[in-house]
Design a protein around this motif. Structure first.
Motif, PDB file in Angstrom:
ATOM      1  N   GLN A 282       0.980  -1.343  -0.104  1.00 31.24           N
ATOM      2  CA  GLN A 282       0.029   0.126  -0.095  1.00 31.24           C
ATOM      3  C   GLN A 282       0.949   1.283  -0.007  1.00 31.24           C
ATOM      4  N   VAL A 283       1.955   1.308   0.764  1.00 29.04           N
ATOM      5  CA  VAL A 283       2.757   2.592   1.046  1.00 29.04           C
ATOM      6  C   VAL A 283       4.017   1.846   1.462  1.00 29.04           C
ATOM      7  N   PHE A 284       5.219   2.880   1.049  1.00 25.32           N
ATOM      8  CA  PHE A 284       6.314   2.261   1.545  1.00 25.32           C
ATOM      9  C   PHE A 284       7.098   3.678   1.839  1.00 25.32           C
ATOM     10  N   ALA A 285       7.989   3.618   2.651  1.00 24.72           N
ATOM     11  CA  ALA A 285       8.628   4.932   3.096  1.00 24.72           C
ATOM     12  C   ALA A 285      10.176   4.542   3.552  1.00 24.72           C
ATOM     13  N   GLU A 286      11.032   5.473   2.689  1.00 25.62           N
ATOM     14  CA  GLU A 286      12.314   5.343   2.789  1.00 25.62           C
ATOM     15  C   GLU A 286      12.975   6.406   3.595  1.00 25.62           C
TER      16      GLU A 286
END
Length: 249
Positions: free
Chosen positions: A125-129
């Motif tokens: 759904q979403v990814f954060a780096e």
């Protein structure tokens, strides 16, 4: 040489050492105490070398590598960011999966990346780096944390944040970065007005919402900026939050 002359020479040498030590000002001495906690600097006598650690299994292993091999520290802001991402991007149906860690160094630059993926069942759904970039200064004989950047990406083509909390997420990110409440509210108000009143779809891939760039004193302040990005169809796709050292020395 007489005893008095030896004592005099000794005292001169001591004074020279003291004054030479005082000549190097701590990098963030003129920054506020709160902002000092966002970054890190330490003595270093050589570049980082060329290494690639792209398959680090755990956070503990990554942090140990940074501290033991490279002799650099991760500020508290990193932990605050992790908690914010887990709190703001998780929901009853969207849960975080195992984070991925990597470290790369090339000569005077060292990059530490952490990737946080969030899934609804088997669908991303979403990814954060989170990217921490360290720099070695040969002139100052020190290493310092040049920037901390958070990139949050919405994965599905017509997706949105799991909690539909765009403004709330921007507000929390801004508070974590020590941006004043006045600047955050002003930036959000301008952004929300633009979204509401624009007659055409927004397709800008980098739209600053909150920024401290205007009138920035690089000897006393970090650049802090929160921006959003849209795709060509007008769908909100990305959030960008940056704290960076803009000093030229």
């Amino acid at each position: 040489m007489s005893i008095n002359k030896r004592i005099l020479v000794f005292l001169v040498l001591v004074l020279l050492i003291v004054f030479s030590g005082c000549g190097k000002k701590e990098r963030y001495a003129d920054f506020s105490k709160k902002d000092q906690s966002l970054m890190w600097t330490g003595e270093r006598s050589r570049p980082f070398g060329d290494f690639d650690y792209s398959k680090i299994k755990t956070e503990a292993e990554a942090l140990d590598l940074l501290q033991e091999k490279y002799k650099v520290q991760v500020p508290e802001y990193y932990e605050i960011t992790k908690k914010t991402l887990l709190d703001e991007l998780s929901s009853k149906t969207v849960i975080p999966k195992e984070a991925l860690y990597s470290i790369f160094s090339q000569n005077k630059e060292l990059v530490f990346k952490t990737l946080y993926p969030f899934y609804k069942e088997k669908e991303l759904q979403v990814f954060a780096e989170v990217v921490l970039t360290y720099t070695y200064s040969a002139d100052r004989k020190e290493a310092y944390l040049k920037s901390q950047i958070i990139n949050i990406n919405i994965a599905p083509v017509k997706g949105e944040l799991p909690n539909k909390n765009v403004s709330e997420l921007i507000e929390v990110l801004g508070k974590n970065m020590n941006i004043s409440e006045k600047e955050i509210n002003s930036g959000l108000a301008g952004y929300e007005k633009q979204v509401k009143e624009t007659k055409s779809i927004i397709t800008t891939d980098y739209l600053p919402v909150v920024s401290t760039s205007r009138g920035l004193n690089t000897d006393k302040d970090f650049l802090k900026e929160i921006a959003v990005g849209y795709d060509p169809s007008g769908t909100l796709r990305e959030f960008h939050a940056e704290v960076s050292d803009q000093m030229t020395k």
